[in-house]
Design an enzyme around this catalytic site. Structure first.
Site, mmCIF file in Angstrom:
data_model
loop_
_atom_site.group_PDB
_atom_site.id
_atom_site.type_symbol
_atom_site.label_atom_id
_atom_site.label_comp_id
_atom_site.label_asym_id
_atom_site.label_seq_id
_atom_site.Cartn_x
_atom_site.Cartn_y
_atom_site.Cartn_z
ATOM 1 C CG PHE A 472 -1.486 -1.351 1.634
ATOM 2 C CD1 PHE A 472 -2.077 -2.042 0.428
ATOM 3 C CD2 PHE A 472 -1.674 -1.815 2.859
ATOM 4 C CE1 PHE A 472 -2.735 -3.255 0.788
ATOM 5 C CE2 PHE A 472 -2.303 -2.968 2.918
ATOM 6 C CZ PHE A 472 -3.047 -3.696 2.133
ATOM 7 C CG HIS A 473 4.271 1.631 1.109
ATOM 8 N ND1 HIS A 473 5.122 0.967 1.555
ATOM 9 C CD2 HIS A 473 3.483 2.000 2.198
ATOM 10 C CE1 HIS A 473 5.150 0.988 2.858
ATOM 11 N NE2 HIS A 473 4.093 1.342 3.143
ATOM 12 N N PRO A 474 1.902 3.381 -3.152
ATOM 13 C CG PRO A 474 -0.406 3.681 -3.751
ATOM 14 C CD PRO A 474 0.269 3.054 -2.565
#
Length: 537
Positions: A472-474
């Site tokens: 969850f690190h775009p």
């Protein structure tokens, strides 16, 4: 909600937007509007740390995005959570406080041609809003809005994993945030006394009484309004339908909608690649080919080991009595499993000696399951998830249709390069080496995923595609860069190239992903942007 004029219109009430609203409205002569498509952060599961389990995948708090089927994941599509609530992803994330490494920011300085992005110049902006449990010093701040605390529990199996990591050559550390995060230790978290500390509580609520700040929730920005080469405001659609409103910005429009939302809004506004927009019937108002490109993310590869002779959350929470004890411990002391961040123990190290600095990160958990959102396994186990901190793969975010309500296409291109596949294989081999160390021997760890029958680099890289999931690190989809860089969307002060009055301040502007969790670096970016906006620079 009313159609009126403001000095600054901020689009997105998430991690960056809440800080921006606080800082900009501190100047009483600056009239500020914050527009958030989600609702208020009054859902109780937002504030109980383990509540992320009930926020991710919940349409009340999550945009419910999915990636396109990915060849690097052997055709799988992944759930792609993004916060749809005040506080944004800080309301649903893992609460881990992590800045990254000094070399990340030194690389940004090179990419932008601006030495002010070097680590030593970014550090004061981390410290400015920090309230660290140890107090203030040269590296940490005290008395700021962003609370950083130690976790409120430990587990025997995690202590043993940490000891095994040290036996495998990873040094112990008590602080991952000094510029070199190599080491193993417990993560620090954004909590206050066992309760999630999101950016809505930290930054927005203290500012809500200011007469020069308005906050609209349930309000979707569908496009930035342009008058020639100047951004003049935004078009806003209220929840439940009704006529769209126009919010005018005398000074600036600031996009803080994140690495998915900001490029989507730009493209809906006709700002981006003409060959992407024209087939959808969208007029190209301003050609910027980098909009939506350069997507980077951390893919975690989840190795699961069954263990004996110790309790993990798998069996501790299996019975009604066990659940009651967990609930009672949290109610009485704000501790125990309900106070847990999704990952408790961390380790940063090198997947091979070829790397000069830590290039992989472990998130270690005293639990296991088949996939996020599914039940825990019926046997005791731990999960050692490992991610490539600096992936070489690049993906994209682009409109699927001209309708603002349709989710964009998210194409991460995970494991699409030989380097990323090699790091994945080497990471799994290192996990096996740690699990075989004497410190874990008394728990008799047995590899469940990916399975000991897979040994070659080719097999392990393929298995990484089967079991890998986003962490969850775009970032990076509106990246900053030099003026002569055709793919740069914003300059080093985050102003959109070729337009006046439009700035972006969120994770999308990162040229390269930070070596660790991305929430706190986004706050630092917003802190700097607020200063530039206030100064008119």
């Amino acid at each position: 909600m009313s159609a009126t004029e403001y000095d600054v219109v901020i689009v997105g009430g998430g991690t960056a937007g809440c800080l921006l609203a606080n800082r900009l409205s501190a100047e009483t002569s600056c009239r500020v509007l914050l527009v958030e498509a989600g609702g208020r952060d009054d859902y109780h599961w937002i504030h109980i740390p383990v509540g992320y389990l009930y926020c991710i995948g919940n349409p009340r708090t999550d945009w419910l995005y999915r990636t396109e089927p990915d060849p690097g994941l052997n055709g799988r599509s992944l759930r792609y959570p993004r916060g749809k609530v005040l506080g944004g992803c800080s309301s649903i994330n893992g609460m881990i406080y992590m800045r990254g490494q000094a070399r990340d920011y030194d690389g940004w300085a090179v990419a932008t041609g601006d030495a002010n992005w070097r680590w030593e110049h970014c550090l004061p902006y981390f410290r400015r809003h920090e309230d660290h449990w140890r107090g203030g010093d040269a590296l940490h701040g005290s008395g700021g809005e962003w609370r950083v605390e130690r976790q409120r529990l430990c587990w025997d199996i995690l202590d043993a994993f940490a000891a095994a990591a040290r036996e495998a050559g990873i040094p112990a550390t008590e602080d991952f945030n000094r510029g070199d995060n190599e080491g193993v230790g417990y993560f620090e978290v954004n909590q206050r006394s066992g309760i999630r500390w999101n950016t809505s509580k930290a930054f927005l609520r203290p500012a809500l009484g200011r007469p020069n700040l308005q906050v609209w929730t349930g309000a979707t920005v569908t496009r930035v309004l342009l008058d020639g080469g100047r951004a003049t405001g935004v078009e806003v659609h209220p929840a439940g339908g009704g006529a769209p409103l126009v919010a005018r910005a005398r000074q600036e429009v600031v996009l803080a909608a994140g690495a998915i939302g900001s490029p989507q809004i730009l493209q809906l506004s006709g700002i981006g690649r003409g060959d992407w927009l024209q087939p959808l019937g969208i007029e190209t108002r301003h050609e910027l080919p980098g909009v939506g490109a350069n997507l980077q993310d951390h893919l975690q590869i989840r190795a699961v080991y069954a263990v004996e002779g110790t309790r993990t959350l798998n069996t501790l929470s299996a019975s009604v009595l066990g659940k009651a004890r967990i609930a009672a411990e949290y109610a009485l002391r704000r501790s125990g499993p309900m106070s847990m961040a999704p990952s408790q123990l961390g380790a940063f190290t090198r997947s091979s000696p070829a790397y000069a600095a830590a290039n992989i990160e472990y998130h270690v958990q005293p639990l296991s399951l088949e996939a996020f959102g599914e039940p825990l396994h019926g046997f005791d186990a731990f999960t050692a998830s490992v991610c490539n901190l600096n992936p070489s793969a690049r993906g994209e975010v682009r409109l699927a249709s001209p309708r603002p309500e349709d989710a964009p296409r998210i194409v991460p291109n995970y494991l699409s390069t030989a380097e990323d596949r090699q790091v994945a294989a080497d990471s799994l081999k290192l996990t096996r080496r740690i699990a075989a160390m004497p410190a874990l021997a008394r728990f008799r760890p047995r590899e469940v995923k990916p399975g000991p029958q897979y040994q070659s680099d080719e097999e392990l890289a393929r298995l990484a595609g089967d079991i890998g999931t986003t962490i969850f690190h775009p970032v990076g989809t509106c990246r900053m860069g030099r003026d002569d860089d055709p793919q740069a969307v914003v300059d080093s002060h985050l102003r959109v190239r070729g337009l006046v009055g439009l700035r972006i301040a969120d994770a999308s502007v990162m040229p390269t992903i930070t070596s660790g969790n991305t929430n706190s670096p986004t706050l630092m970016i917003a802190e700097r942007a607020a200063e530039w906006i206030a100064r008119g620079g």
